[in-house]
Design a protein around this motif. Structure first.
Motif, PDB file in Angstrom:
ATOM      1  N   ALA A  34      49.574  39.980  42.904  1.00 24.85           N
ATOM      2  CA  ALA A  34      48.625  40.980  42.429  1.00 24.85           C
ATOM      3  C   ALA A  34      47.574  40.362  41.507  1.00 24.85           C
ATOM      4  N   LEU A  35      48.015  39.469  40.619  1.00 19.77           N
ATOM      5  CA  LEU A  35      47.084  38.782  39.722  1.00 19.77           C
ATOM      6  C   LEU A  35      46.103  37.916  40.509  1.00 19.77           C
ATOM      7  N   MET A  36      46.605  37.321  41.594  1.00 21.25           N
ATOM      8  CA  MET A  36      45.742  36.484  42.421  1.00 21.25           C
ATOM      9  C   MET A  36      44.628  37.323  43.058  1.00 21.25           C
ATOM     10  N   PHE A  37      45.000  38.484  43.586  1.00 20.21           N
ATOM     11  CA  PHE A  37      43.998  39.388  44.146  1.00 20.21           C
ATOM     12  C   PHE A  37      43.018  39.837  43.061  1.00 20.21           C
ATOM     13  N   ALA A  38      43.562  40.183  41.896  1.00 16.89           N
ATOM     14  CA  ALA A  38      42.723  40.714  40.822  1.00 16.89           C
ATOM     15  C   ALA A  38      41.666  39.719  40.381  1.00 16.89           C
ATOM     16  N   VAL A  39      42.052  38.446  40.252  1.00 18.45           N
ATOM     17  CA  VAL A  39      41.093  37.441  39.782  1.00 18.45           C
ATOM     18  C   VAL A  39      40.155  37.008  40.908  1.00 18.45           C
ATOM     19  N   ALA A  40      40.618  37.124  42.155  1.00 16.39           N
ATOM     20  CA  ALA A  40      39.750  36.779  43.285  1.00 16.39           C
ATOM     21  C   ALA A  40      38.608  37.780  43.439  1.00 16.39           C
ATOM     22  N   ARG A  41      38.889  39.047  43.115  1.00 16.59           N
ATOM     23  CA  ARG A  41      37.888  40.096  43.331  1.00 16.59           C
ATOM     24  C   ARG A  41      37.381  40.721  42.028  1.00 16.59           C
ATOM     25  N   GLN A  42      37.792  40.147  40.879  1.00 14.13           N
ATOM     26  CA  GLN A  42      37.345  40.614  39.566  1.00 14.13           C
ATOM     27  C   GLN A  42      37.606  42.118  39.392  1.00 14.13           C
ATOM     28  N   LEU A  43      38.759  42.559  39.828  1.00 18.05           N
ATOM     29  CA  LEU A  43      39.059  43.986  39.872  1.00 18.05           C
ATOM     30  C   LEU A  43      39.063  44.668  38.499  1.00 18.05           C
ATOM     31  N   PRO A  44      39.689  44.081  37.462  1.00 15.37           N
ATOM     32  CA  PRO A  44      39.696  44.794  36.176  1.00 15.37           C
ATOM     33  C   PRO A  44      38.286  45.008  35.607  1.00 15.37           C
ATOM     34  N   GLU A  45      37.459  43.975  35.657  1.00  5.79           N
ATOM     35  CA  GLU A  45      36.100  44.105  35.123  1.00  5.79           C
ATOM     36  C   GLU A  45      35.284  45.092  35.944  1.00  5.79           C
ATOM     37  N   ALA A  46      35.454  45.061  37.257  1.00  2.00           N
ATOM     38  CA  ALA A  46      34.721  45.988  38.120  1.00  2.00           C
ATOM     39  C   ALA A  46      35.154  47.428  37.849  1.00  2.00           C
ATOM     40  N   SER A  47      36.439  47.607  37.561  1.00  4.62           N
ATOM     41  CA  SER A  47      36.945  48.946  37.259  1.00  4.62           C
ATOM     42  C   SER A  47      36.361  49.470  35.952  1.00  4.62           C
ATOM     43  N   VAL A  48      36.361  48.624  34.917  1.00  9.78           N
ATOM     44  CA  VAL A  48      35.800  49.029  33.616  1.00  9.78           C
ATOM     45  C   VAL A  48      34.315  49.368  33.770  1.00  9.78           C
ATOM     46  N   SER A  49      33.587  48.543  34.513  1.00  6.24           N
ATOM     47  CA  SER A  49      32.159  48.763  34.713  1.00  6.24           C
ATOM     48  C   SER A  49      31.901  50.090  35.414  1.00  6.24           C
ATOM     49  N   THR A  50      32.682  50.375  36.443  1.00  4.26           N
ATOM     50  CA  THR A  50      32.483  51.607  37.206  1.00  4.26           C
ATOM     51  C   THR A  50      32.876  52.830  36.390  1.00  4.26           C
ATOM     52  N   HIS A  51      33.969  52.710  35.598  1.00  2.00           N
ATOM     53  CA  HIS A  51      34.360  53.796  34.701  1.00  2.00           C
ATOM     54  C   HIS A  51      33.240  54.108  33.709  1.00  2.00           C
ATOM     55  N   ALA A  52      32.444  53.114  33.353  1.00  2.00           N
ATOM     56  CA  ALA A  52      31.356  53.289  32.391  1.00  2.00           C
ATOM     57  C   ALA A  52      30.105  53.885  33.038  1.00  2.00           C
ATOM     58  N   GLY A  53      30.209  54.231  34.306  1.00  2.00           N
ATOM     59  CA  GLY A  53      29.083  54.862  34.986  1.00  2.00           C
ATOM     60  C   GLY A  53      28.093  53.890  35.572  1.00  2.00           C
ATOM     61  N   PHE A  98      29.767  41.704  41.018  1.00  2.00           N
ATOM     62  CA  PHE A  98      31.172  41.312  41.247  1.00  2.00           C
ATOM     63  C   PHE A  98      31.345  40.758  42.660  1.00  2.00           C
ATOM     64  N   MET A  99      30.865  39.559  42.852  1.00  2.00           N
ATOM     65  CA  MET A  99      31.018  38.869  44.125  1.00  2.00           C
ATOM     66  C   MET A  99      32.330  38.093  44.107  1.00  2.00           C
ATOM     67  N   GLY A 100      33.247  38.484  44.983  1.00  2.00           N
ATOM     68  CA  GLY A 100      34.563  37.858  44.986  1.00  2.00           C
ATOM     69  C   GLY A 100      34.723  36.821  46.077  1.00  2.00           C
ATOM     70  N   VAL A 101      35.960  36.353  46.239  1.00  4.40           N
ATOM     71  CA  VAL A 101      36.293  35.406  47.308  1.00  4.40           C
ATOM     72  C   VAL A 101      37.523  35.920  48.050  1.00  4.40           C
ATOM     73  N   GLU A 102      37.632  35.555  49.318  1.00  6.41           N
ATOM     74  CA  GLU A 102      38.802  35.916  50.114  1.00  6.41           C
ATOM     75  C   GLU A 102      39.964  34.983  49.805  1.00  6.41           C
ATOM     76  N   LEU A 103      41.172  35.497  49.993  1.00  4.09           N
ATOM     77  CA  LEU A 103      42.356  34.643  49.952  1.00  4.09           C
ATOM     78  C   LEU A 103      42.596  33.994  51.306  1.00  4.09           C
ATOM     79  N   PHE A 104      42.152  34.641  52.363  1.00  2.31           N
ATOM     80  CA  PHE A 104      42.325  34.140  53.727  1.00  2.31           C
ATOM     81  C   PHE A 104      41.824  32.704  53.865  1.00  2.31           C
TER      82      PHE A 104
END
Length: 530
Positions: free
Chosen positions: A110-129, A136-142
């Motif tokens: 889960a942490l690997m996915f989160a850091v690959a796609r910057q999920l926590p920061e993207a969530s905070v940003s979106t919550h802020a409107g 938030f340009m991420g990378v694939e694990l594939f």
């Protein structure tokens, strides 16, 4: 009269019911573990104590625990239990070493996915409107390369999940065989190769002197530019300050940590940095894992209190009461023999061959084997015990072979352990004297008679005049006292070895001074749990 257990931390109702269903009387007082005075006041009434991490089992508490026979820790960590004090009181300490493996492995993924796609920061940003889609340009694990440092139980699960994501996996683990790596679907490599090639790195090793800061500033500098690093294992495996600098420079693209060198982690050089995901040691925090370890500890404790069966004990072998009286010294010897060969190699171990001669051949060989293997592996993983060691050895692809034979020499019985690493073999044999004390009787085919102490030193040299004098003068000049000393040689003028029992751990300056004399080919510190 039915045995009585106190549950002093929060445990599932199902686990508490297991005690009752098995005929064990149980008091569920989940808050008393935080009240050391109250706990000390009532602990004398109980045969068993079931805990998590809140209850602190100290020597002072154990003095009050006049009836206590077993402590069960729901989980793997036993930092809150003074095990030597429990052993001295004759109290068994059990844990549940494998109950949260899947949960911890999943958290790493889960942490690997989160850091690959910057999920926590993207969530905070979106919550802020905000709607910062381009930020938030991420990378694939594939098809990325995952470097797994530590391919044991949890690391193996991570590898399996990563292969399902179609990642290429490199694994570094001193105990991992080529066969086991192939079975897992990983490529076995040395650490430097992993650092240079991995797009993601995840850590799954215990914290030991060998693994502390395994991702040091020096090793972080060897990583591939743009690497992302995950640690859901132990704090202290990464130099956090060095990692922060590598993140600021852009060499490391992101990091995700569930564990920190100091916990609770209220401050860290990593806090506040972009694309750094941090969680408060949640590796084992799922409903399923907490339920699993609670049920396991209840079953184990009930089994012991009702039948005497011992499982996952950290301070007692899994043997019957009848065997224990006879086998105790031999189990201690087996552990010392394993510890010797384990401390004498830095290379991957592929096989351990154990020979039982005479009276030793008629004992509970499963328990003796487990003691040998635990001794071998403790050098790299101090959390290993007699129960978990065979499982871990099997996972790592280490082949264990046992041979028995009738009495063949001057001793009524002995145990010989031969460890194979690459194309090298190291062997040691020992016996138990009539006074019940284990002794080393042969090392590398050279006969010795060595008393075993907590702090020892192994030296190898050519059989030439002046070696013993040099050894004594050097140690004496540096203020090091010898409690005992034994030596042996293969032949006149050939290889010779010495085992020295010291009053304190061998200091590195002493080791270097001995090597500087030119008399010694090898000088190595040894430590044994006596």
């Amino acid at each position: 009269m039915a045995p009585k257990v106190l549950v002093s931390d929060k445990l599932s109702e199902t686990a508490v019911q297991i005690f009752r269903d098995r005929g064990v009387e149980v008091d569920y007082l989940p808050e008393v573990g935080k009240d050391k005075e109250k706990l000390a006041e009532i602990i004398g009434d109980y045969d068993g104590l079931a805990i998590r991490s809140a209850t602190k089992v100290t020597e002072k508490l154990l003095e009050k625990a006049t009836k206590l026979k077993v402590i069960g820790r729901a989980g793997i960590g036993v930092d809150n239990v003074e095990i030597p004090a429990a052993s001295k009181k004759g109290v068994i300490v059990m844990n549940t070493p494998f109950g949260n493996s899947v949960t911890t492995a999943e958290h790493a993924i889960a942490l690997m996915f989160a850091v690959a796609r910057q999920l926590p920061e993207a969530s905070v940003s979106t919550h802020a409107g905000k709607w910062e889609k381009n930020r938030f340009m991420g990378v694939e694990l594939f098809n990325k390369t995952l470097g797994v440092i530590g391919a044991g139980n949890i690391g193996g699960i991570v590898i399996d999940r990563a292969r399902g994501l179609h990642m290429k996996v490199l694994a570094y683990d001193p105990f991992l065989s080529e066969e086991r790596a192939t079975e897992l679907g990983a490529t076995k490599v040395e650490l430097d190769e992993l650092l240079a090639k991995a797009d993601f790195i995840t850590l799954h090793v215990p914290l030991t002197e060998k693994t502390r800061n395994i991702l040091s500033a020096e090793n972080l500098a060897k990583t591939k530019k743009g690497v992302r690093i995950v640690n859901a294992a132990r704090g202290g495996l990464i130099d956090e300050a060095a990692l922060a600098e590598m993140l600021k420079s852009g060499h490391v693209a992101g990091a995700a940590l569930d564990v920190f060198a100091t916990e609770p982690a209220t401050e860290s050089p990593l806090f506040g940095l972009p694309n750094v995901v941090v969680t408060p040691h949640l590796g084992a925090s799922t409903t399923e894992a907490q339920e699993n370890v609670a049920l396991q500890v209840a079953e184990q404790m009930a089994d012991y209190l009702l039948t005497g069966a011992v499982q996952n004990a950290l301070n007692m072998p899994s043997v019957t009461a009848e065997e224990a009286a006879v086998m105790g010294p031999w189990i201690k010897l087996a552990g010392h023999l394993g510890a010797f060969v384990g401390q004498m190699t830095d290379e991957p171990i592929t096989a351990v061959n154990i020979l039982y001669d005479g009276v030793a051949s008629g004992m509970n060989l499963n328990a003796l084997n487990a003691a040998v293997i635990a001794g071998v592996m403790k050098a790299a993983n101090p959390d290993v015990n007699m129960v978990s060691a065979p499982v871990i050895a099997k996972e790592r692809g280490i082949h264990i072979a046992t041979t028995t034979q009738d009495k063949s020499g001057v001793y009524d019985g002995y145990i010989k352990v031969t460890m194979v690493s690459g194309d090298r073999e190291r062997s040691i044999a020992g016996t138990v004297f009539s006074d019940g004390k284990p002794r080393f009787i042969q090392i590398r085919g050279i006969n010795v008679d060595a008393e075993i102490g907590e702090h020892m030193m192994y030296t190898r040299n050519k059989d030439v005049p002046g070696v013993i004098g040099t050894l004594g003068m050097t140690l004496g000049g540096l203020g090091v006292n010898m409690a005992n000393f034994t030596l042996g040689r293969a032949a006149n003028g050939g290889d010779a070895i010495a085992i020295t029992y010291l009053d304190e751990p061998l200091r590195d300056d002493v080791r270097q001074a001995l090597l500087a004399t030119g008399k010694f080919i090898q000088v190595r510190p040894l430590r044994f749990e006596v």
